[in-house]
Design an enzyme around this catalytic site. Structure first.
Site, mmCIF file in Angstrom:
data_model
loop_
_atom_site.group_PDB
_atom_site.id
_atom_site.type_symbol
_atom_site.label_atom_id
_atom_site.label_comp_id
_atom_site.label_asym_id
_atom_site.label_seq_id
_atom_site.Cartn_x
_atom_site.Cartn_y
_atom_site.Cartn_z
ATOM 1 N N ASP A 105 48.228 32.889 43.864
ATOM 2 C CA ASP A 105 48.082 32.155 42.671
ATOM 3 C C ASP A 105 47.863 30.554 43.081
ATOM 4 O O ASP A 105 47.865 30.282 44.643
ATOM 5 C CB ASP A 105 49.828 32.067 42.221
ATOM 6 C CG ASP A 105 50.165 33.372 41.902
ATOM 7 O OD1 ASP A 105 49.353 34.246 41.334
ATOM 8 O OD2 ASP A 105 51.422 33.360 42.082
HETATM 9 N N1 URA Z 1 52.837 37.324 44.370
HETATM 10 C C1 URA Z 1 52.873 36.383 43.640
HETATM 11 O O1 URA Z 1 53.900 36.053 42.707
HETATM 12 N N2 URA Z 1 52.001 35.280 43.869
HETATM 13 C C2 URA Z 1 51.072 35.389 44.607
HETATM 14 O O2 URA Z 1 50.130 34.470 44.675
HETATM 15 C C3 URA Z 1 51.028 36.437 45.419
HETATM 16 C C4 URA Z 1 51.993 37.476 45.420
#
Ligand code: URA
Length: 254
Positions: A105
């Protein structure tokens, strides 16, 4: 050497194998001037003239494998219609068309693999590969034994389906928050955030600290390093474990 067109497109870093098939079926691929819509058409990437949306593709010869410590505030796409910074801004320009393996993310930090090895990327991202991903999450509140049990046993309904079993441990407790470590063998979008929210402990900060056998170690935020050839070899072996149904891996949710 003759190879299937969709495999050549994937290896050239154009798209995943599945997306490459869609590009062919949509009539966006030309070989030696002729539009090809038949999946499985064999081509010679060294000799044939292959174009996608009118752009010539070349199959990379030198393979590049990088591990980046992604900071918050950038996305893992190659470019963003909204103009946000991407992880590619952190890598010096190179002639090889490398791209991230999977996603983190915008506000997640940590270990991100980048490569132009389409075959390895496809294997690692394949849902059947079950490559281990280790996250450290600062979460609101203290995780109870019951919360941990619900996370570990799997079956939590989140966007993207039910979660598989995983491993969870608390690594640090403060008065109001916990740092927990969570080991997943799957990669649903925003999975850790959604799982933790589901058990009542929203994520405040999230880092990926491990991927397969790779660890982020002391790689500084925003910096990258090249994998050694031993690491690349091992990664190829790991990427095949779940796919071949071979055992001997530490995976728990085949
Ligand atoms: N899980 C999440 O919530 N975000 C990420 O970036 C990776 C795994």
């Amino acid at each position: 050497m003759m190879e299937r067109l969709q495999k050549v497109l994937a290896r050239a870093g154009i798209a995943s194998r599945r997306h490459s098939e869609a590009l062919i079926e949509e009539g966006r691929v030309r070989v030696n001037g002729t539009t090809v819509t038949t999946l499985g058409t064999k081509v010679d990437p060294e000799k044939d003239h292959i174009k996608v949306d009118g752009k010539r593709i070349t199959v990379e010869s030198r393979k590049v494998y990088l591990v980046l410590n992604k900071p918050m505030g950038c996305i893992t796409s190659l470019n963003d219609p909204e103009g946000r910074p991407t992880v590619m801004n952190l890598i010096p320009e190179m002639k090889e068309r490398i791209y991230p393996v999977g996603r983190l993310d915008y506000d997640t930090e940590g270990l991100l693999l980048l490569t132009n090895d389409g075959a390895l990327a496809c294997d690692l991202m394949h849902p059947g590969s079950h490559v281990e991903k280790i996250y450290r999450a600062k979460v609101k509140g203290r995780l109870s034994d019951e919360g941990r049990r619900r996370l570990e046993q799997g079956g939590l309904s989140i966007a993207g389906g039910k979660t598989a079993p995983c491993r969870v441990r608390t690594v640090r407790e403060t008065v109001q928050n916990n740092w927990i470590e969570i080991v997943l063998h799957e990669g649903k979008k925003r999975q850790v955030r959604m799982m933790m929210k589901k058990v009542g402990h929203p994520v405040i900060r999230l880092k990926r600290v491990g991927y397969a056998f790779l660890k982020i170690g002391d790689l500084a935020l925003g910096k990258f390093r090249h994998l050694s050839s031993d690491e690349v070899g091992l990664l190829k072996t790991w990427s095949k474990k779940g796919l071949n149904g071979r055992d001997g891996s530490p995976h728990i949710n085949k």
